[in-house]
Write a protein that holds these residues in place. Structure first.
Motif, short mmCIF file in Angstrom:
data_model
loop_
_atom_site.label_atom_id
_atom_site.label_comp_id
_atom_site.label_asym_id
_atom_site.label_seq_id
_atom_site.Cartn_x
_atom_site.Cartn_y
_atom_site.Cartn_z
N UNK A 1 46.00 27.42 45.41
CA UNK A 1 46.08 28.46 46.44
C UNK A 1 47.48 29.05 46.58
N UNK A 2 48.53 28.24 46.36
CA UNK A 2 49.88 28.77 46.55
C UNK A 2 50.29 29.73 45.43
N UNK A 3 49.43 29.88 44.42
CA UNK A 3 49.71 30.85 43.35
C UNK A 3 48.84 32.09 43.46
N UNK A 4 48.06 32.19 44.51
CA UNK A 4 47.11 33.31 44.62
C UNK A 4 47.83 34.65 44.68
N UNK A 5 48.83 34.78 45.57
CA UNK A 5 49.50 36.08 45.73
C UNK A 5 50.15 36.54 44.43
N UNK A 6 50.83 35.62 43.75
CA UNK A 6 51.53 36.03 42.53
C UNK A 6 50.53 36.36 41.41
N UNK A 7 49.38 35.69 41.41
CA UNK A 7 48.36 36.02 40.40
C UNK A 7 47.79 37.41 40.67
N UNK A 8 47.63 37.77 41.95
CA UNK A 8 47.14 39.11 42.28
C UNK A 8 48.17 40.18 41.91
N UNK A 9 49.45 39.86 42.12
CA UNK A 9 50.51 40.80 41.72
C UNK A 9 50.50 41.01 40.22
N UNK A 10 50.35 39.92 39.46
CA UNK A 10 50.30 40.04 38.00
C UNK A 10 49.09 40.84 37.55
N UNK A 11 47.94 40.56 38.16
CA UNK A 11 46.72 41.30 37.81
C UNK A 11 46.91 42.79 38.05
N UNK A 12 47.43 43.14 39.23
CA UNK A 12 47.60 44.56 39.55
C UNK A 12 48.56 45.23 38.58
N UNK A 13 49.69 44.56 38.28
CA UNK A 13 50.69 45.15 37.40
C UNK A 13 50.13 45.39 36.00
N UNK B 1 49.98 23.27 59.04
CA UNK B 1 49.14 23.25 60.25
C UNK B 1 47.66 23.39 59.92
N UNK B 2 47.35 23.91 58.73
CA UNK B 2 45.96 24.14 58.36
C UNK B 2 45.84 24.03 56.84
N UNK B 3 44.61 24.04 56.37
CA UNK B 3 44.34 23.95 54.94
C UNK B 3 43.99 25.34 54.39
N UNK B 4 44.35 25.62 53.13
CA UNK B 4 44.01 26.93 52.54
C UNK B 4 42.55 27.01 52.10
N UNK B 5 41.86 25.85 52.10
CA UNK B 5 40.46 25.81 51.67
C UNK B 5 39.60 25.25 52.80
N UNK B 6 38.31 25.52 52.73
CA UNK B 6 37.39 24.96 53.71
C UNK B 6 37.29 23.45 53.51
N UNK B 7 37.25 22.70 54.59
CA UNK B 7 37.24 21.24 54.48
C UNK B 7 35.83 20.67 54.47
#
Length: 246
Positions: free
Chosen positions: A129-141, A205-211
């Motif tokens: 999950x911590x790589x999601x934003x950068x993967x979206x940036x790479x995809x868009x570029x 404080x929270x999880x990036x995925x459903x528990x």
């Protein structure tokens, strides 16, 4: 008995130890035969040499898939290649964002450009999950530079992520801006234990995925409903997959 059982299970889920063996086994006998997305099953690159080796393997797979499908019936949709971004750069992480966008963006761009020349579809695999934003940036570029109007550069979206539906909305807007279609492979996800433990270690404080699995199931159905709705028609091409052996 254990070795025989593992061999039997492996034959159902792994087509071959090499791309040549996998292609030989996957040759369809009709246009209605199953189609495949080939994955190198590679781990993350730890060194630049690792990344270069994986790059060469992906490029070789693209070439071989193109050569194999050229012999098939034109009516049969060709198989695709799944790419693991962490296999193409040893520092694929948020702290190295500028470097990753420059270096990995160039590497991925070369693969996509060659795949487009040979008309071999490419899917970017989802990771932590911590790589999601950068993967979206790479995809868009890379999408804007090399894949506009092609319609065969796609993304895997994990439904156990709390951001799955927003990612689909973002992809819809990106496709609409380009007047194009983006393939989306919907899965539930394969790194649940890692995501939970990582969040605990960081004291988040929270999880990036459903528990709870029930919530992941609901999210998968919600995402599937959205992918099949009029809102995504001509913008997202839905593909459905699972890691569940049943």
């Amino acid at each position: 008995a254990t070795r025989q059982a593992m061999r039997l299970m492996g034959s159902h889920f792994v087509l071959g130890e090499t791309i040549e063996a996998a292609l030989a086994r996957a040759q369809p006998d009709s246009a209605q035969a199953p189609r495949y997305s080939f994955d190198m099953l590679g781990e993350a690159a730890c060194t630049r040499e690792d990344a270069q080796r994986y790059f060469a393997a992906y490029l070789d797979a693209i070439e071989k898939v193109s050569a194999a499908t050229a012999k098939e019936a034109a009516s049969a949709p060709p198989p695709s290649i799944s790419i693991k971004l962490s296999a193409l750069h040893p520092r694929y992480e948020r702290s190295q964002r500028e470097r990753v966008l420059a270096e990995l963006g160039d590497t991925l761009g070369q693969l996509v450009a060659r795949a487009r020349e040979l008309d071999v579809a490419i899917t970017l695999d989802a990771e932590e999950a911590d790589r999601l934003e950068i993967s979206l940036e790479l995809l868009e570029m890379v999408y804007r530079q090399h894949a506009k109007g092609w319609g065969k550069l796609g993304l895997v979206v994990q439904a156990y992520s709390k951001r799955a539906l927003p990612v689909l909305h973002w992809l819809t807007r990106l496709a609409a801006e380009q007047g194009d279609e983006i393939p989306v492979r919907l899965v539930k996800g394969a790194y649940w234990d890692t995501e939970i433990k990582h969040a605990q270690m960081l004291g988040l404080a929270d999880y990036p995925v459903f528990t709870r699995k029930a919530n992941t199931d609901i999210a998968y159905l919600a995402c599937a409903r959205y992918l099949l709705s009029d809102a995504t028609r001509g913008r997202l091409f839905p593909q459905f997959a699972t890691h569940n052996a049943h």
